[in-house]
Design a protein around this motif. Structure first.
Motif, mmCIF file in Angstrom:
data_model
loop_
_atom_site.group_PDB
_atom_site.id
_atom_site.type_symbol
_atom_site.label_atom_id
_atom_site.label_comp_id
_atom_site.label_asym_id
_atom_site.label_seq_id
_atom_site.Cartn_x
_atom_site.Cartn_y
_atom_site.Cartn_z
ATOM 1 N N TYR A 54 -42.549 39.869 15.889
ATOM 2 C CA TYR A 54 -42.009 41.969 15.620
ATOM 3 C C TYR A 54 -40.454 42.150 16.658
ATOM 4 C CZ TYR A 54 -42.972 46.321 16.842
ATOM 5 O OH TYR A 54 -42.971 48.287 16.611
ATOM 6 N N SER A 55 -40.343 41.599 17.897
ATOM 7 C CA SER A 55 -39.157 42.393 18.257
ATOM 8 C C SER A 55 -37.865 41.466 17.588
ATOM 9 C CB SER A 55 -38.785 41.335 19.805
ATOM 10 O OG SER A 55 -39.142 40.378 19.652
ATOM 11 N N SER A 56 -37.733 40.693 16.391
ATOM 12 C CA SER A 56 -36.681 39.550 15.499
ATOM 13 C C SER A 56 -36.560 40.925 14.571
ATOM 14 C CB SER A 56 -36.759 38.875 15.582
ATOM 15 O OG SER A 56 -38.291 38.635 14.263
ATOM 16 N N LEU A 57 -37.645 41.826 13.953
ATOM 17 C CA LEU A 57 -37.162 42.736 12.825
ATOM 18 C C LEU A 57 -36.490 43.594 13.475
ATOM 19 C CD1 LEU A 57 -40.537 43.291 12.353
ATOM 20 C CD2 LEU A 57 -39.438 42.201 10.636
ATOM 21 N N HIS A 58 -35.347 43.615 12.108
ATOM 22 C CA HIS A 58 -33.758 44.855 11.972
ATOM 23 C C HIS A 58 -34.849 45.968 12.691
ATOM 24 C CE1 HIS A 58 -30.759 46.206 12.049
ATOM 25 N NE2 HIS A 58 -29.912 46.967 10.140
ATOM 26 N N TYR A 59 -35.826 46.561 11.969
ATOM 27 C CA TYR A 59 -36.588 48.162 12.460
ATOM 28 C C TYR A 59 -38.378 47.979 12.542
ATOM 29 C CZ TYR A 59 -32.509 49.801 10.163
ATOM 30 O OH TYR A 59 -30.610 50.241 9.952
ATOM 31 N N PRO A 60 -37.979 47.411 14.007
ATOM 32 C CA PRO A 60 -40.328 46.685 14.115
ATOM 33 C C PRO A 60 -40.423 47.580 14.032
ATOM 34 C CG PRO A 60 -38.305 47.122 16.107
ATOM 35 C CD PRO A 60 -37.723 47.707 14.865
ATOM 36 N N LEU A 61 -41.196 47.964 12.494
ATOM 37 C CA LEU A 61 -42.513 49.044 12.688
ATOM 38 C C LEU A 61 -43.927 48.280 12.828
ATOM 39 C CD1 LEU A 61 -40.341 51.289 10.178
ATOM 40 C CD2 LEU A 61 -41.329 52.122 12.294
ATOM 41 N N VAL A 62 -44.797 49.445 12.558
ATOM 42 C CA VAL A 62 -45.722 48.431 12.864
ATOM 43 C C VAL A 62 -46.130 48.668 10.777
ATOM 44 C CG1 VAL A 62 -48.354 48.761 12.350
ATOM 45 C CG2 VAL A 62 -46.789 49.890 14.427
ATOM 46 N N SER A 63 -45.918 49.127 10.403
ATOM 47 C CA SER A 63 -46.317 48.625 8.810
ATOM 48 C C SER A 63 -45.385 47.537 7.871
ATOM 49 C CB SER A 63 -45.708 50.169 8.329
ATOM 50 O OG SER A 63 -44.223 50.587 8.208
ATOM 51 N N ARG A 64 -43.741 47.551 9.189
ATOM 52 C CA ARG A 64 -43.389 46.196 8.532
ATOM 53 C C ARG A 64 -44.180 45.291 9.048
ATOM 54 N NH1 ARG A 64 -37.320 46.583 8.924
ATOM 55 N NH2 ARG A 64 -37.119 45.236 6.896
ATOM 56 N N MET A 65 -44.788 45.172 10.508
ATOM 57 C CA MET A 65 -45.372 43.375 11.001
ATOM 58 C C MET A 65 -46.480 43.885 10.179
ATOM 59 S SD MET A 65 -44.573 41.843 12.956
ATOM 60 C CE MET A 65 -45.422 40.122 13.035
ATOM 61 N N LYS A 66 -47.390 44.850 9.832
ATOM 62 C CA LYS A 66 -47.848 44.231 8.581
ATOM 63 C C LYS A 66 -47.687 43.525 7.575
ATOM 64 C CE LYS A 66 -52.287 46.774 6.799
ATOM 65 N NZ LYS A 66 -53.260 48.449 6.461
ATOM 66 N N LYS A 67 -46.613 43.949 6.505
ATOM 67 C CA LYS A 67 -46.408 43.335 5.290
ATOM 68 C C LYS A 67 -45.948 42.309 6.325
ATOM 69 C CE LYS A 67 -44.684 47.365 3.236
ATOM 70 N NZ LYS A 67 -43.174 47.496 2.936
ATOM 71 N N VAL A 68 -45.828 42.328 7.180
ATOM 72 C CA VAL A 68 -44.891 40.411 7.472
ATOM 73 C C VAL A 68 -46.083 39.302 7.655
ATOM 74 C CG1 VAL A 68 -43.793 38.917 9.073
ATOM 75 C CG2 VAL A 68 -42.675 40.954 7.598
ATOM 76 N N THR A 69 -47.258 39.961 8.279
ATOM 77 C CA THR A 69 -48.148 39.494 8.424
ATOM 78 C C THR A 69 -49.584 38.927 7.352
ATOM 79 O OG1 THR A 69 -48.647 40.230 10.359
ATOM 80 C CG2 THR A 69 -50.799 39.389 9.929
ATOM 81 N N GLN A 70 -49.183 39.918 5.946
ATOM 82 C CA GLN A 70 -50.419 39.941 5.164
ATOM 83 C C GLN A 70 -49.743 38.826 4.484
ATOM 84 O OE1 GLN A 70 -50.249 43.866 3.871
ATOM 85 N NE2 GLN A 70 -52.089 44.284 4.822
ATOM 86 N N ARG A 71 -48.120 38.832 4.606
ATOM 87 C CA ARG A 71 -47.379 37.483 3.449
ATOM 88 C C ARG A 71 -47.627 36.465 3.369
ATOM 89 N NH1 ARG A 71 -42.571 41.690 2.503
ATOM 90 N NH2 ARG A 71 -43.328 42.841 0.336
#
Length: 144
Positions: A54-71
């Motif tokens: 989560y902290s390494s995401l360029h723009y750490p948003l919950v929606s982006r983290m959800k996409k990363v986890t789902q993939r």
């Protein structure tokens, strides 16, 4: 290493697998299901790394983290299905709990995969401990 092993098992499955005389039912729920299920559940035990990701995401948003986890989970499920199907088609009822044990010691393709898995597992311990160490450090020494 893990993707190499998955692709190697799939390659051997398409090379040597057969649909003829399938002696084992495709799904079987017996008394040993719970002990087998824990192995699968442990494979998805990567939650200790979630804060680092989560902290390494360029723009750490919950929606982006959800996409990363789902993939990530989707890729894992696809690889599990691929390896399980290939192992089932090759070895039928003789499939060992660790599918790598079914291959002969003379199989160079699988020996490279076994070495890769050993290296990956050896390297994964520090990777799993790093987030815990980082969070303990923040917990105890942040206000010092």
């Amino acid at each position: 290493a893990m993707i190499y092993v998955c692709l190697s098992i799939t390659y051997r499955g398409t090379q040597n697998g057969t649909l003829k005389d399938l002696p084992v039912p495709l799904f079987r729920f017996g008394s040993d299901f719970c002990s087998s299920a824990t192995i699968v559940f442990f494979a998805y035990n990567c939650h200790v790394n979630i804060f680092s990701i989560y902290s390494s995401l360029h723009y750490p948003l919950v929606s982006r983290m959800k996409k990363v986890t789902q993939r990530a989970v989707g890729l894992e499920v696809a690889l599990y299905i691929l390896v399980a199907s290939s192992g089932y088609l090759m070895f039928h009822q003789d499939t060992a709990g660790n599918i790598l044990l079914n291959f002969p010691a003379s199989d160079v393709l699988m020996n490279v995969g076994k070495a890769g898995v050993a290296c990956a597992l050896t390297a994964s311990l520090p990777l799993c401990l790093h987030p815990a160490r980082e969070n303990f450090y923040l917990l105890f020494f942040k206000f010092s």
